[in-house]
Design an enzyme around this catalytic site. Structure first.
Site, PDB file in Angstrom:
ATOM      1  N   ARG A  80     -23.223  -2.713  -5.200  1.00 60.12           N
ATOM      2  CA  ARG A  80     -22.645  -2.571  -3.522  1.00 60.12           C
ATOM      3  C   ARG A  80     -23.832  -1.636  -3.112  1.00 60.12           C
ATOM      4  O   ARG A  80     -23.785  -0.628  -2.908  1.00 60.12           O
ATOM      5  CB  ARG A  80     -21.321  -1.692  -3.749  1.00 60.12           C
ATOM      6  CG  ARG A  80     -20.755  -1.728  -2.607  1.00 60.12           C
ATOM      7  CD  ARG A  80     -19.300  -0.870  -2.876  1.00 60.12           C
ATOM      8  NE  ARG A  80     -18.502  -0.861  -1.595  1.00 60.12           N
ATOM      9  CZ  ARG A  80     -17.465  -1.615  -1.087  1.00 60.12           C
ATOM     10  NH1 ARG A  80     -17.391  -2.475  -1.879  1.00 60.12           N
ATOM     11  NH2 ARG A  80     -16.904  -1.337   0.185  1.00 60.12           N
TER      12      ARG A  80
ATOM     13  N   THR B 130      -7.398  -5.646  -0.053  1.00 58.80           N
ATOM     14  CA  THR B 130      -6.756  -6.347   0.597  1.00 58.80           C
ATOM     15  C   THR B 130      -6.750  -7.734   0.780  1.00 58.80           C
ATOM     16  O   THR B 130      -5.624  -8.221   0.658  1.00 58.80           O
ATOM     17  CB  THR B 130      -6.970  -5.425   2.028  1.00 58.80           C
ATOM     18  OG1 THR B 130      -6.541  -4.134   1.948  1.00 58.80           O
ATOM     19  CG2 THR B 130      -5.815  -6.273   3.048  1.00 58.80           C
TER      20      THR B 130
ATOM     21  N   GLU C 216      -5.446   7.061   0.077  1.00 53.83           N
ATOM     22  CA  GLU C 216      -5.814   6.282   1.227  1.00 53.83           C
ATOM     23  C   GLU C 216      -5.067   6.367   2.611  1.00 53.83           C
ATOM     24  O   GLU C 216      -5.423   5.977   3.684  1.00 53.83           O
ATOM     25  CB  GLU C 216      -6.307   4.950   0.864  1.00 53.83           C
ATOM     26  CG  GLU C 216      -6.858   4.233   1.851  1.00 53.83           C
ATOM     27  CD  GLU C 216      -7.480   2.775   1.371  1.00 53.83           C
ATOM     28  OE1 GLU C 216      -8.356   2.266   2.110  1.00 53.83           O
ATOM     29  OE2 GLU C 216      -6.929   2.150   0.398  1.00 53.83           O
TER      30      GLU C 216
ATOM     31  N   ASP D  85      -6.459  -1.644  -3.739  1.00 57.99           N
ATOM     32  CA  ASP D  85      -7.867  -1.767  -3.564  1.00 57.99           C
ATOM     33  C   ASP D  85      -8.048  -3.661  -3.576  1.00 57.99           C
ATOM     34  O   ASP D  85      -7.861  -3.937  -4.553  1.00 57.99           O
ATOM     35  CB  ASP D  85      -8.787  -1.203  -4.447  1.00 57.99           C
ATOM     36  CG  ASP D  85     -10.014  -1.478  -4.198  1.00 57.99           C
ATOM     37  OD1 ASP D  85     -10.803  -1.258  -2.971  1.00 57.99           O
ATOM     38  OD2 ASP D  85     -11.026  -1.508  -5.156  1.00 57.99           O
TER      39      ASP D  85
ATOM     40  N   ASP E 166       0.830  -1.112  -0.137  1.00 55.57           N
ATOM     41  CA  ASP E 166       0.037  -0.042   0.054  1.00 55.57           C
ATOM     42  C   ASP E 166       0.816   1.324   0.079  1.00 55.57           C
ATOM     43  O   ASP E 166       0.809   2.302  -0.868  1.00 55.57           O
ATOM     44  CB  ASP E 166      -0.851  -0.057   1.215  1.00 55.57           C
ATOM     45  CG  ASP E 166      -2.327  -0.172   1.018  1.00 55.57           C
ATOM     46  OD1 ASP E 166      -2.713   0.451  -0.122  1.00 55.57           O
ATOM     47  OD2 ASP E 166      -2.943  -0.867   1.621  1.00 55.57           O
TER      48      ASP E 166
END
Length: 345
Positions: free
Chosen positions: A272, A133, A70, A131, A47
């Site tokens: 979603r 994890t 992020e 994106d 990340d």
């Protein structure tokens, strides 16, 4: 006026480089777990390294760039996390050998840009450096997603999918040896290029609408907690009851790769649905994927059929949930949501 071709070339370079760094980290999962004594450390390392590489390329090519990411580097400044910090710097140096720790941390912190005031037409980049994890940790699908926002709308998108095959018939649960990158500019369509030859001319992708009577294949998360499965089932049941469509086999994978899989026709919808009261989607989770899917021919809105507004800060504050689908399927899903009275708690 922005030169969107130049922005896209820069974004393409950035996500390609970051995807390569992430692949190298993913290939060292066991080693990093042993060094850091933390099962999740490999994705933490990837990340931070991904965000530093993207920030470096944006800055070198475009000058100081407003980046909403992020991550920030506070975690890496904690002496207790020395092993992770060293691993991040090492990962970044596989692409930029000249970067030391201080400069790496500075680049990561450029992702803390403030978007206040950008609702009225300001422009900025938004990045999800990894994106998906859990997909990354399983050795499966994840994405490096970079979008450029102007006036609350994504106008450029680049998304690296390091384990996603360019062959649309290949299995999605098996990591590809090369992966691919998806690209889009507003009004100019979407395209795909293999990471095996990232400088090749991208191939256009176009989403054909679902034919009458065809099965509806929904692209779903491997992690069922990412959407309200009960409401999703109700929506599909209503569509089946009132149309000549059947429900096909769910297409399960992690990350914004779901947008790409829907855009290229392996799934007909990505839903979603809100899972808890007050939840707000983050802009970096959707900007790149949304423009790529839209430019391929999908319709992307929230669950009420409203356009996604990326000009409200770090979250999609004016939207609830996401519906990305082929146009015919999108209309059926929105009708079902309205008829069933589905709404956030």
């Amino acid at each position: 006026m922005q030169d969107h071709a130049h922005l896209l070339t820069t974004a393409r370079h950035a996500v390609t480089a970051a995807s390569g760094v992430c692949r190298r980290v993913q290939q060292r999962l066991d080693d990093l777990r042993a060094i850091t004594k933390d099962d999740k450390s490999p994705v933490t390392v990837a990340d931070f390294a991904s965000q530093a590489v993207v920030a470096k390329i944006l800055e070198d090519t475009l000058g100081p760039a407003k980046l909403v990411g992020e991550e920030d580097a506070d975690f890496l400044r904690d002496p207790a996390n020395r092993a992770q910090t060293d691993a991040v710097v090492e990962a970044v140096q596989t692409y930029f050998p000249e970067l030391d720790e201080a400069e790496t941390l500075r680049l990561i912190d450029t992702g803390n840009a403030d978007t206040a005031g950008d609702q009225a037409g300001g422009a900025f980049w938004t990045l999800d450096p990894i994106d998906g994890t859990k997909g990354f940790l399983r050795g499966q699908q994840y994405a490096v997603a970079l979008g450029y926002i102007e006036g609350g709308t994504p106008t450029v998108g680049a998304m690296g999918c390091p384990n996603l095959p360019t062959d649309h018939a290949a299995p999605l649960n098996t990591p590809d040896a090369h992966g691919c990158v998806y690209l889009a500019v507003k009004g100019q369509g979407a395209s795909q290029v293999s990471l095996q030859n990232p400088d090749a001319d991208p191939a256009p992708i176009t989403r054909n609408d679902l034919a009458a009577g065809g099965p509806i294949n929904v692209c779903a998360s491997v992690e069922k907690g990412h959407t309200n499965v009960s409401d999703e089932d109700r929506i599909l049941e209503r569509i089946v009851e009132r149309t000549d469509h059947a429900v096909g086999t769910p297409v399960r994978l992690d990350s914004q790769c779901k947008y790409a899989v829907t855009a290229r026709g392996q799934a007909d919808a990505y839903l979603r649905l809100p899972t808890r009261p007050g939840y707000v989607e983050r802009i970096w989770d959707h900007a790149a994927g949304a423009i790529i899917a839209t430019e391929a021919g999908c319709t992307v809105t929230d669950i009420f059929g409203s356009s996604l507004d990326f000009g409200q800060g770090r979250g999609l504050e004016k939207n609830k949930g996401i519906v990305c689908a082929a146009p015919r399927v999108h209309a059926l899903v929105i009708e079902a949501i309205e008829a069933l009275g589905i709404k956030p708690a």
